[in-house]
Write an enzyme that holds these catalytic residues in place. Structure first.
Site, PDB file in Angstrom:
ATOM      1  N   ASN A   9      -7.690  -0.128   4.866  1.00 13.39           N
ATOM      2  CA  ASN A   9      -7.070  -0.592   6.107  1.00 13.39           C
ATOM      3  C   ASN A   9      -6.022   0.448   6.500  1.00 13.39           C
ATOM      4  O   ASN A   9      -4.972   0.536   5.879  1.00 13.39           O
ATOM      5  CB  ASN A   9      -6.431  -1.969   5.852  1.00 13.39           C
ATOM      6  CG  ASN A   9      -5.643  -2.474   7.042  1.00 13.39           C
ATOM      7  OD1 ASN A   9      -5.662  -1.865   8.114  1.00 13.39           O
ATOM      8  ND2 ASN A   9      -4.938  -3.581   6.850  1.00 13.39           N
ATOM      9  N   LYS A  11      -4.232   0.637   9.095  1.00 13.48           N
ATOM     10  CA  LYS A  11      -3.104   0.077   9.864  1.00 13.48           C
ATOM     11  C   LYS A  11      -2.775   0.977  11.069  1.00 13.48           C
ATOM     12  O   LYS A  11      -3.675   1.596  11.624  1.00 13.48           O
ATOM     13  CB  LYS A  11      -1.911  -0.165   8.942  1.00 13.48           C
ATOM     14  CG  LYS A  11      -2.306  -1.037   7.742  1.00 13.48           C
ATOM     15  CD  LYS A  11      -1.155  -1.561   6.941  1.00 13.48           C
ATOM     16  CE  LYS A  11      -1.677  -2.409   5.785  1.00 13.48           C
ATOM     17  NZ  LYS A  11      -0.613  -2.979   4.960  1.00 13.48           N
ATOM     18  N   HIS A  94      -4.861 -10.847   8.677  1.00 13.86           N
ATOM     19  CA  HIS A  94      -3.992 -10.037   7.811  1.00 13.86           C
ATOM     20  C   HIS A  94      -2.560 -10.583   7.877  1.00 13.86           C
ATOM     21  O   HIS A  94      -2.123 -11.050   8.933  1.00 13.86           O
ATOM     22  CB  HIS A  94      -4.022  -8.574   8.267  1.00 13.86           C
ATOM     23  CG  HIS A  94      -3.385  -7.669   7.259  1.00 13.86           C
ATOM     24  ND1 HIS A  94      -2.029  -7.505   7.177  1.00 13.86           N
ATOM     25  CD2 HIS A  94      -3.922  -6.931   6.261  1.00 13.86           C
ATOM     26  CE1 HIS A  94      -1.751  -6.684   6.171  1.00 13.86           C
ATOM     27  NE2 HIS A  94      -2.886  -6.323   5.600  1.00 13.86           N
ATOM     28  N   GLU A  96       0.156  -9.183   8.162  1.00 13.71           N
ATOM     29  CA  GLU A  96       0.986  -8.577   9.216  1.00 13.71           C
ATOM     30  C   GLU A  96       0.688  -9.226  10.566  1.00 13.71           C
ATOM     31  O   GLU A  96       1.577  -9.327  11.423  1.00 13.71           O
ATOM     32  CB  GLU A  96       0.769  -7.050   9.231  1.00 13.71           C
ATOM     33  CG  GLU A  96       1.445  -6.407   8.024  1.00 13.71           C
ATOM     34  CD  GLU A  96       0.757  -5.175   7.480  1.00 13.71           C
ATOM     35  OE1 GLU A  96      -0.071  -4.568   8.165  1.00 13.71           O
ATOM     36  OE2 GLU A  96       1.058  -4.820   6.311  1.00 13.71           O
ATOM     37  N   GLU A 166      -4.218 -11.166  -0.604  1.00 12.40           N
ATOM     38  CA  GLU A 166      -3.149 -10.172  -0.477  1.00 12.40           C
ATOM     39  C   GLU A 166      -1.810 -10.895  -0.542  1.00 12.40           C
ATOM     40  O   GLU A 166      -1.319 -11.382   0.489  1.00 12.40           O
ATOM     41  CB  GLU A 166      -3.263  -9.425   0.859  1.00 12.40           C
ATOM     42  CG  GLU A 166      -4.536  -8.639   1.025  1.00 12.40           C
ATOM     43  CD  GLU A 166      -4.366  -7.480   2.000  1.00 12.40           C
ATOM     44  OE1 GLU A 166      -4.795  -6.380   1.667  1.00 12.40           O
ATOM     45  OE2 GLU A 166      -3.773  -7.672   3.082  1.00 12.40           O
ATOM     46  N   GLY A 172       2.627  -3.015   0.403  1.00 11.18           N
ATOM     47  CA  GLY A 172       3.473  -1.878   0.760  1.00 11.18           C
ATOM     48  C   GLY A 172       4.776  -1.814  -0.027  1.00 11.18           C
ATOM     49  O   GLY A 172       5.680  -1.061   0.316  1.00 11.18           O
ATOM     50  N   SER A 212      -0.634  -2.939  -2.801  1.00  7.74           N
ATOM     51  CA  SER A 212      -0.238  -1.812  -3.653  1.00  7.74           C
ATOM     52  C   SER A 212      -1.319  -1.414  -4.661  1.00  7.74           C
ATOM     53  O   SER A 212      -1.015  -1.064  -5.801  1.00  7.74           O
ATOM     54  CB  SER A 212       1.098  -2.106  -4.358  1.00  7.74           C
ATOM     55  OG  SER A 212       2.127  -2.298  -3.401  1.00  7.74           O
TER      56      SER A 212
HETATM   57  P1  13P Z   1      -0.770  -1.580   0.619  1.00  8.42           P
HETATM   58  O1  13P Z   1      -1.968  -1.117  -0.196  1.00  8.42           O
HETATM   59  O2  13P Z   1      -0.088  -0.486   1.349  1.00  8.42           O
HETATM   60  O3  13P Z   1       0.155  -2.423  -0.223  1.00  8.42           O
HETATM   61  O4  13P Z   1      -1.355  -2.540   1.767  1.00  8.42           O
HETATM   62  C1  13P Z   1      -2.209  -3.567   1.420  1.00  8.42           C
HETATM   63  C2  13P Z   1      -2.768  -4.146   2.662  1.00  8.42           C
HETATM   64  O5  13P Z   1      -2.069  -4.794   3.422  1.00  8.42           O
HETATM   65  C3  13P Z   1      -4.185  -3.864   2.976  1.00  8.42           C
HETATM   66  O6  13P Z   1      -4.636  -4.671   4.022  1.00  8.42           O
END
Ligand code: 13P
Length: 249
Positions: A9, A11, A94, A96, A166, A172, A212
């Site tokens: 992803n 982003k 997601h 976010e 997740e 992150g 992560s």
């Molecule tokens: P990270 O791997 O940066 O922690 O992000 C995970 C994520 O949100 C994938 O959709």
């Protein structure tokens, strides 16, 4: 043998040129990958990345879509538009989207049904916040997101559904759920899906872990019986870190 599903992803990162360069590097470096690989660039790079991955084993995904087919929906992208570009999978729900853009389970469910109706596969993301976990609400929260997200989905369409667990506190942050913790939640998700459908569908369901994931923790995460893949954020932005995750075995 189990086939894993590793998704990147990207982003809100990368210009079109940067996206194409990464996609080309992945096409080259992952040509022999035994497992399924998907990349989800920003909307603006989808058309160009579609060209770059054409004919390869890399699946093209989108990071989101709107809940409607067409019409007066300023700023939204429909499943027809994604299909038109060669997108075959979409990430929905997601954290976010849930937390920064206030997407509700009801809205996410509308998108899930629409994506499936229009021939897209999807990754439904679920996960608890740290406060919810510490309050002992992990199963309530994750169970609710799974049940609401999949409301009205037919058993036949479940073959097009992947779930990504997740935990919000692991995204992150460099904090990963321990493989044991993640495996336990994945087993719980499987039990919820079994109660909604049946055991065979629950067992066939691919459940990715996200939060992560890095080259140095992918092997131990994937070793867990209920972890069938990864949804990778930060480490999917460079071939040097994404390739070893996708080639973890
Ligand atoms: P990270 O791997 O940066 O922690 O992000 C995970 C994520 O949100 C994938 O959709």
């Amino acid at each position: 043998m189990k086939r894993y599903y590793i998704a990147g992803n990207w982003k809100m990162h990368k210009t079109v040129a940067e996206s194409v360069a990464l996609a080309k590097a992945l096409v080259r470096d992952l040509a022999d990958c035994k497992d399924r690989v998907m990349i989800a660039p920003a909307f603006t790079a989808l058309a160009a990345v579609a060209e770059a991955v054409r004919g390869s084993n890399i699946v093209l995904g989108a990071q989101n879509m709107g809940p409607d087919i067409q019409g007066a929906h300023t700023g939204e992208v429909s499943p027809l538009m994604l299909r038109d570009l060669g997108v075959s999978s979409v990430i929905l729900g997601h954290s976010e989207r849930r937390h920064s853009y206030f997407e509700t389970d009801e809205l996410i469910n509308r998108k899930v049904l629409l994506a499936l109706d229009h021939g897209l596969e999807l990754i439904l993301c679920v996960g608890e916040t740290l406060a919810e976990r510490e309050a002992g609400r992990l199963e309530d929260v994750v169970g609710f997101q799974v049940r609401e997200g999949l409301k009205g989905v037919s058993a036949a369409k479940m073959a097009s559904v992947t779930i990504a667990y997740e935990p919000v506190w692991a995204i992150g942050t460099g904090k990963t759920a321990t493989p044991e913790d993640a495996d336990m939640v994945h087993a719980y998700i499987r039990s919820v899906v079994s109660s909604l459908f049946d055991k065979a569908i629950a067992e066939a369901l691919v459940i990715q872990y996200g939060g992560s994931v890095k080259p140095d923790n992918a092997v131990e995460l994937m070793a867990k019986v209920n972890i069938d893949g990864a949804l990778v954020g930060g480490a999917s932005l460079k071939a040097e870190t994404f390739v070893p995750i996708a080639q973890f075995r």
